[in-house]
Write a protein that holds these residues in place. Structure first.
Motif, mmCIF file in Angstrom:
data_model
loop_
_atom_site.group_PDB
_atom_site.id
_atom_site.type_symbol
_atom_site.label_atom_id
_atom_site.label_comp_id
_atom_site.label_asym_id
_atom_site.label_seq_id
_atom_site.Cartn_x
_atom_site.Cartn_y
_atom_site.Cartn_z
ATOM 1 N N GLU A 233 0.816 -1.218 0.000
ATOM 2 C CA GLU A 233 0.000 0.000 0.000
ATOM 3 C C GLU A 233 0.851 1.270 0.000
ATOM 4 O O GLU A 233 0.309 2.375 -0.057
ATOM 5 C CB GLU A 233 -0.922 0.020 1.232
ATOM 6 N N GLY A 234 2.156 1.146 0.136
ATOM 7 C CA GLY A 234 3.016 2.330 0.186
ATOM 8 C C GLY A 234 2.814 3.116 1.472
ATOM 9 O O GLY A 234 2.755 4.346 1.458
ATOM 10 N N ILE A 235 2.678 2.388 2.602
ATOM 11 C CA ILE A 235 2.440 3.059 3.896
ATOM 12 C C ILE A 235 3.695 2.965 4.761
ATOM 13 O O ILE A 235 4.300 1.897 4.860
ATOM 14 C CB ILE A 235 1.252 2.394 4.632
ATOM 15 N N LEU A 236 4.061 4.087 5.378
ATOM 16 C CA LEU A 236 5.174 4.109 6.337
ATOM 17 C C LEU A 236 4.716 4.877 7.570
ATOM 18 O O LEU A 236 4.326 6.046 7.474
ATOM 19 C CB LEU A 236 6.395 4.802 5.694
ATOM 20 N N ASP B 29 7.120 4.204 -3.086
ATOM 21 C CA ASP B 29 7.786 4.494 -1.822
ATOM 22 C C ASP B 29 7.266 5.868 -1.382
ATOM 23 O O ASP B 29 7.523 6.869 -2.061
ATOM 24 C CB ASP B 29 9.309 4.509 -2.074
ATOM 25 N N PRO B 30 6.509 5.959 -0.274
ATOM 26 C CA PRO B 30 5.901 7.249 0.088
ATOM 27 C C PRO B 30 6.947 8.344 0.275
ATOM 28 O O PRO B 30 6.689 9.524 0.054
ATOM 29 C CB PRO B 30 5.170 6.954 1.406
ATOM 30 N N ARG B 31 8.154 7.951 0.663
ATOM 31 C CA ARG B 31 9.223 8.939 0.864
ATOM 32 C C ARG B 31 9.654 9.542 -0.469
ATOM 33 O O ARG B 31 10.049 10.701 -0.540
ATOM 34 C CB ARG B 31 10.428 8.278 1.550
ATOM 35 N N ALA B 32 9.570 8.732 -1.547
ATOM 36 C CA ALA B 32 9.993 9.221 -2.864
ATOM 37 C C ALA B 32 9.068 10.331 -3.346
ATOM 38 O O ALA B 32 9.508 11.297 -3.972
ATOM 39 C CB ALA B 32 10.016 8.067 -3.866
ATOM 40 N N VAL B 33 7.762 10.201 -3.019
ATOM 41 C CA VAL B 33 6.786 11.208 -3.452
ATOM 42 C C VAL B 33 7.107 12.551 -2.783
ATOM 43 O O VAL B 33 7.133 13.606 -3.432
ATOM 44 C CB VAL B 33 5.350 10.750 -3.086
ATOM 45 N N ILE B 34 7.375 12.503 -1.463
ATOM 46 C CA ILE B 34 7.700 13.731 -0.724
ATOM 47 C C ILE B 34 9.030 14.296 -1.245
ATOM 48 O O ILE B 34 9.190 15.503 -1.434
ATOM 49 C CB ILE B 34 7.802 13.456 0.797
#
Ligand code: ACO
Length: 451
Positions: free
Chosen positions: A86-89, A335-340
Motif C-alpha cells: 500500500e506504500g504506507i510508512l 515508496d511514500p518517501r519518494a513522493v515527498i
C-alpha cells in the motif's frame, strides 16, 4: 543444494487462525514420517500474521531456509511499520507524510526513541539534551589526521563513530537506562559534527565547531559550509529541506543496516560500536549508497536519447546493471518517501534559482519511461527515496561522496532507537542464524606430500 533441500517433501496446512487474531496454529507434517508439529501463529497490531517457529528444530529436527530474510520477522518492534503493497510508512503509528509536513527531525527522534510525541517541555528538554552534546572530545580531532585526504567520508564515519566508544566510557553500561539515554544523545548530536568534519577534512578547510543556538539541520549546514574567515547565514529554506531529508531517512524498520545494528547489539556490544557497524552496512550501493549511485548513473546516461539503450542493458542484466533508485525489498507499490522527496526536489531547485536542471529533466524522463516499461511494471519496481534525494543534495552543494553520510546522520536516530528497544526487550537473545551446509562432508586430512 537441491539435494539437501529436496530430500524430503514438507507439507503444511493452516488449521485455524486466519486474520490478525493470533492464537491460531499451522500444522507442519513431514511426509513419509509420523512426525508433525503445531506451530503457533502470532500477530502484531497490524500486518501479516507470523509463524513462531522457535520450537520447530526441537520438534522436527529441521530449520527454515530464508536467504536474505525476505519472509522472516527477526524481532518484535513498536517503532516503525511499513505496508509495502500500500506504500504506507508509519513511525509509532504516525504517517510519514504528516511527520514530514508538520514535525521536525528532533521531534521525530524523540518519537522514535521514546514512543510518543513530546509536549512542549519535553520537546525543549530533548532538543537541549541533544544540542549540548554536539562537540567532540578534542582528542578525536586528531583521528581525522590519520586518514588520507582522499578517504571516502563513509570510511571516516565508520572509524570515528566506532572510536567514540574509546572516549565516552561513562555511558557504556548497556544495562543502565541513564547510560543508554546519554549514549543516544551523544550519537544523535555528534554524528553531524563527525560528518561535517569528514567533509571539511577532504576539502582542506578548518573544522567548524558546532553552534548550539542553531537548529539541528541548520547547525549541520553551518558546520558544512561556514569558514572562520567570514560570517555565514544558513538559508532557512535549505535548512528546512535538510531537516525534511533527515526525517525521511530517520528509520525504516528492519533493513540491512538496522538488522546489522540489532545483530551487533544482541551480543552486548556498546552502542557506538553497534552504530559503526550500521554505518558500514549502509555504505553498500544496494542500500544507502544508492543515491550516490543514482547520480553516477544519470551522468553515465548523459542525455534523454540514451535512456532506452540504458534500460535495454539493465533489462538484459548485462554486467549486473540495475536501474539505481528503483526497486525496494518491501515497497512493491510506490515508496511514500519518494513522493515527498520529488516535491522537495522542485522546491529546493526553485529556491536555488535552478530553472532547468539537466539531471532532473533526465531523471523525470527516465522515471516516466521506466514506469511504462513491462519489465519494471511486472516486477513492481518503483522509484525509491534515493531516486530524487541525490539530485536535491547535489543542488544544495553536497559532493556525491557525502550523500550516504547524510543518510547515516539521519538513520543514527533510527538505529539507536532500535538498539534501545532491543536492549530493553527481556526476551532478546544473541542473534545467531543457521545455514544449509553445502560443503564437503567429513574427510581425512591429506598431508602435503600426498596432495
Ligand atoms: N533495476 C533492474 N532490475 C531490478 C532492480 C533494479 N533496480 N531491482 C530489482 N530488479 C529485478 C531483479 O533483477 C529481479 O529480476 P528477475 O525476477 O528477473 O530475477 C527482480 O527485479 C526482483 O529483484 P530482487 O533482487 O529479488 O529484489 P530485492 O528485494 O532483493 O532487491 C533492491 C531490492 C536491492 C533495493 C533492488 O531493487 C536494487 O538493487 N535496487 C537498486 C538499488 C537501490 O536503489 N537501492 C536503494 C534501496 S532503498 C534504500 O536503501 C533507502
Amino acid at each position: 543444494m537441491a539435494g539437501v533441500r529436496g530430500r524430503r517433501q514438507i507439507k503444511g496446512s493452516i488449521m485455524s487462525g486466519t486474520g490478525h487474531t493470533g492464537g491460531g496454529t499451522v500444522t507442519i507434517t513431514l511426509d513419509g514420517t509420523n512426525k508433525s508439529v503445531k506451530i503457533p501463529l502470532t500477530s502484531g497490531t497490524v500486518g501479516p500474521d507470523v509463524l513462531d517457529i522457535r520450537k520447530l528444530y526441537n520438534e522436527l529436527g529441521i530449520f527454515t531456509y530464508d536467504p536474505g530474510y525476505g519472509g522472516t520477522a527477526s524481532c518484535d518492534s513498536r517503532i516503525t511499520y511499513i505496508d509495502g503493497d500500500e506504500g504506507i510508512l508509519l513511525h509509532r503509528g504516525y504517517p510519514i507524510q504528516q511527520l514530514a509536513e508538520q514535525s521536525s527531525f528532533l521531534e521525530v527522534a524523540h518519537l522514535l526513541l521514546n514512543g510518543e510525541l513530546p509536549n512542549a517541555a519535553e520537546k525543549k528538554a530533548f532538543e537541549d539534551g541533544v544540542m549540548k552534546h554536539t562537540m567532540l572530545h578534542e582528542q578525536l580531532r586528531r583521528f581525522f589526521d590519520g586518514f588520507r585526504r582522499d578517504a571516502h567520508p563513509m570510511a571516516i564515519m565508520c572509524g570515528v563513530v566506532g572510536a567514540l566508544s574509546a572516549f565516552y566510557h561513562d555511558s557504556l553500561d548497556i544495562n543502565n537506562a541513564e547510560h543508554r539515554r546519554i549514549s543516544a544523545f551523544r550519537l544523535i548530536a555528534k554524528v553531524p559534527t563527525i560528518a561535517a568534519w569528514a567533509y571539511k577534512y577532504s576539502v582542506g578547510q578548518p573544522f567548524m565547531y558546532p553552534r548550539n543556538d542553531l537548529g539541528y539541520a541548520e547547525n549541520f549546514l553551518y558546520m558544512m559550509n561556514a569558514v572562520p574567515a567570514e560570517p555565514y547565514h544558513v538559508n532557512p529554506v535549505l535548512a528546512r529541506a535538510m531537516d525534511l531529508i533527515f526525517i525521511l531517512h530517520a528509520d525504516h524498520e528492519q533493513n540491512a543496516s538496522t538488522a546489522t545494528v540489532r545483530l551487533s547489539g544482541s551480543t552486548g556490544a556498546n552502542p557506538f560500536a553497534c552504530i559503526a557497524a550500521g554505518i558500514a552496512s549502509l555504505w553498500g550501493p544496494a542500500h544507502g549508497g544508492a543515491n550516490e549511485a543514482v547520480l553516477k548513473m544519470l551522468a553515465e546516461i548523459g542525455s534523454v536519447e540514451n535512456i532506452k539503450p540504458f534500460l535495454e542493458m539493465v533489462k538484459a542484466k548485462d554486467n549486473h546493471a540495475r536501474l539505481m533508485g528503483f526497486g525496494h525489498r518491501v515497497y512493491k507499490n510506490f515508496d511514500p518517501r519518494a513522493v515527498i522527496m520529488q516535491a522537495t526536489c522542485h522546491a529546493v531547485l526553485k529556491e536555488l534559482g535552478i530553472k532547468d536542471d539537466p539531471l532532473l529533466d533526465l531523471a523525470i524522463e527516465l522515471e516516466k519511461i521506466a514506469l511504462s516499461d513491462p519489465y519494471f511494471i511486472e516486477r513492481k519496481l518503483y522509484p525509491n527515496v534515493d531516486f530524487y534525494s541525490g539530485i536535491i543534495l547535489k543542488a544544495m552543494g553536497f559532493p556525491t561522496s557525502m550523500f550516504t553520510v547524510l543518510f547515516a546522520v539521519a538513520r543514527t536516530t533510527g538505529w539507536i532507537s532500535q538498539w534501545k528497544e532491543l536492549i530493553e526487550d527481556p526476551s532478546q537473545r544473541i542473534g545467531r542464524p543457521r545455514q544449509v551446509y553445502t560443503g564437503a562432508v567429513a574427510r581425512d586430512y591429506v598431508p602435503l606430500a600426498g596432495r
